[in-house]
Design a protein around this motif. Structure first.
Motif, mmCIF file in Angstrom:
data_model
loop_
_atom_site.group_PDB
_atom_site.id
_atom_site.type_symbol
_atom_site.label_atom_id
_atom_site.label_comp_id
_atom_site.label_asym_id
_atom_site.label_seq_id
_atom_site.Cartn_x
_atom_site.Cartn_y
_atom_site.Cartn_z
ATOM 1 N N ALA A 55 0.828 -1.204 0.000
ATOM 2 C CA ALA A 55 0.000 0.000 0.000
ATOM 3 C C ALA A 55 0.871 1.266 0.000
ATOM 4 N N THR A 56 1.935 1.243 0.787
ATOM 5 C CA THR A 56 2.842 2.391 0.835
ATOM 6 C C THR A 56 3.540 2.594 -0.496
ATOM 7 N N LEU A 57 4.003 1.505 -1.082
ATOM 8 C CA LEU A 57 4.689 1.581 -2.369
ATOM 9 C C LEU A 57 3.744 2.054 -3.461
ATOM 10 N N LYS A 58 2.506 1.594 -3.424
ATOM 11 C CA LYS A 58 1.519 2.022 -4.417
ATOM 12 C C LYS A 58 1.263 3.521 -4.306
ATOM 13 N N ARG A 59 1.117 4.011 -3.078
ATOM 14 C CA ARG A 59 0.886 5.440 -2.869
ATOM 15 C C ARG A 59 2.092 6.256 -3.335
ATOM 16 N N LEU A 60 3.297 5.757 -3.074
ATOM 17 C CA LEU A 60 4.511 6.435 -3.512
ATOM 18 C C LEU A 60 4.606 6.498 -5.029
ATOM 19 N N ILE A 61 4.315 5.389 -5.689
ATOM 20 C CA ILE A 61 4.391 5.339 -7.152
ATOM 21 C C ILE A 61 3.342 6.251 -7.770
ATOM 22 N N GLU A 62 2.140 6.277 -7.222
ATOM 23 C CA GLU A 62 1.101 7.163 -7.750
ATOM 24 C C GLU A 62 1.505 8.627 -7.581
ATOM 25 N N ALA A 63 2.107 8.964 -6.460
ATOM 26 C CA ALA A 63 2.536 10.352 -6.233
ATOM 27 C C ALA A 63 3.635 10.742 -7.218
ATOM 28 N N GLN A 64 4.580 9.833 -7.439
ATOM 29 C CA GLN A 64 5.658 10.122 -8.384
ATOM 30 C C GLN A 64 5.134 10.220 -9.813
ATOM 31 N N THR A 65 4.159 9.386 -10.155
ATOM 32 C CA THR A 65 3.568 9.443 -11.493
ATOM 33 C C THR A 65 2.872 10.780 -11.702
ATOM 34 N N ASP A 66 2.134 11.242 -10.700
ATOM 35 C CA ASP A 66 1.485 12.545 -10.801
ATOM 36 C C ASP A 66 2.520 13.660 -10.946
ATOM 37 N N LYS A 67 3.594 13.544 -10.189
ATOM 38 C CA LYS A 67 4.647 14.555 -10.250
ATOM 39 C C LYS A 67 5.318 14.570 -11.618
ATOM 40 N N ILE A 68 5.597 13.392 -12.160
ATOM 41 C CA ILE A 68 6.255 13.299 -13.463
ATOM 42 C C ILE A 68 5.345 13.817 -14.563
ATOM 43 N N SER A 69 4.056 13.501 -14.502
ATOM 44 C CA SER A 69 3.146 13.989 -15.535
ATOM 45 C C SER A 69 3.026 15.511 -15.466
ATOM 46 N N GLY A 70 3.038 16.076 -14.263
ATOM 47 C CA GLY A 70 3.025 17.529 -14.122
ATOM 48 C C GLY A 70 4.276 18.165 -14.702
ATOM 49 N N MET A 71 5.418 17.539 -14.455
ATOM 50 C CA MET A 71 6.677 18.041 -15.022
ATOM 51 C C MET A 71 6.672 17.962 -16.544
ATOM 52 N N LEU A 72 6.102 16.891 -17.074
ATOM 53 C CA LEU A 72 6.042 16.732 -18.528
ATOM 54 C C LEU A 72 5.196 17.830 -19.152
ATOM 55 N N VAL A 73 4.062 18.132 -18.540
ATOM 56 C CA VAL A 73 3.213 19.215 -19.042
ATOM 57 C C VAL A 73 3.960 20.541 -18.963
ATOM 58 N N LEU A 74 4.697 20.749 -17.873
ATOM 59 C CA LEU A 74 5.469 21.975 -17.725
ATOM 60 C C LEU A 74 6.544 22.087 -18.801
ATOM 61 N N VAL A 75 7.242 20.998 -19.081
ATOM 62 C CA VAL A 75 8.291 21.019 -20.102
ATOM 63 C C VAL A 75 7.699 21.323 -21.477
ATOM 64 N N VAL A 76 6.573 20.699 -21.786
ATOM 65 C CA VAL A 76 5.927 20.954 -23.080
ATOM 66 C C VAL A 76 5.495 22.412 -23.166
ATOM 67 N N ALA A 77 4.909 22.932 -22.108
ATOM 68 C CA ALA A 77 4.460 24.323 -22.113
ATOM 69 C C ALA A 77 5.645 25.281 -22.241
ATOM 70 N N LEU A 78 6.730 24.977 -21.531
ATOM 71 C CA LEU A 78 7.905 25.846 -21.601
ATOM 72 C C LEU A 78 8.683 25.679 -22.900
ATOM 73 N N THR A 79 8.410 24.622 -23.640
ATOM 74 C CA THR A 79 9.045 24.452 -24.951
ATOM 75 C C THR A 79 8.260 25.178 -26.030
ATOM 76 N N TYR A 80 6.963 24.969 -26.047
ATOM 77 C CA TYR A 80 6.148 25.569 -27.099
ATOM 78 C C TYR A 80 5.863 27.046 -26.857
ATOM 79 N N GLY A 81 5.767 27.467 -25.604
ATOM 80 C CA GLY A 81 5.463 28.860 -25.294
ATOM 81 C C GLY A 81 6.469 29.834 -25.881
ATOM 82 N N PRO A 82 7.753 29.649 -25.604
ATOM 83 C CA PRO A 82 8.743 30.573 -26.179
ATOM 84 C C PRO A 82 8.790 30.526 -27.713
ATOM 85 N N LEU A 83 8.552 29.367 -28.292
ATOM 86 C CA LEU A 83 8.543 29.293 -29.760
ATOM 87 C C LEU A 83 7.411 30.134 -30.341
#
Length: 117
Positions: free
Chosen positions: A44-72
């Motif tokens: 249960a702890t590992l599942k909660r940790l993995i879900e939190a990291q997945t949410d964090k990574i997906s947020g970072m991915l959206v940020l990277v895409v936004a910061l890539t396309y925005g300046p262009l």
């Protein structure tokens, strides 16, 4: 001081030979239940940790895409704005020089700040 001990108040029972196979079976059963519970808690702890990291990574991915396309898109807007008064090649030249100059100035400021530390 009381010197009289009532033998009926504390009955003494004799223990016969314990049933070792049954005691061992109960001990193993208890230990397996404890281990199973610990594994479930870890899962249960590992599942909660993995879900939190997945949410964090997906947020970072959206940020990277936004910061890539925005300046262009902003760069394209600046080029189109300058193109209203100048030729295309000159618009790209001015915008490119401005971006390179800003990058060089930023790098020089960061180097100076690092040397101060």
């Amino acid at each position: 001081m009381a010197t009289h001990i009532d033998k009926n108040a504390y009955p003494i029972t004799t223990v016969e030979n314990p049933d070792w196979p049954q005691l061992l079976s109960k001990t193993v059963d208890d230990l397996s239940r404890v281990a199973r519970t610990e594994i479930q808690l870890f899962e249960a702890t590992l599942k909660r940790l993995i879900e939190a990291q997945t949410d964090k990574i997906s947020g970072m991915l959206v940020l990277v895409v936004a910061l890539t396309y925005g300046p262009l898109i902003l760069l394209g807007g600046v080029v189109l704005l300058i193109h209203l008064w100048l030729a295309w090649w000159l618009s790209f030249l001015i915008t490119g020089l401005a971006i390179c100059s800003a990058g060089i100035i930023f790098q020089m400021q960061m180097t100076a700040a690092a040397k101060k530390k």
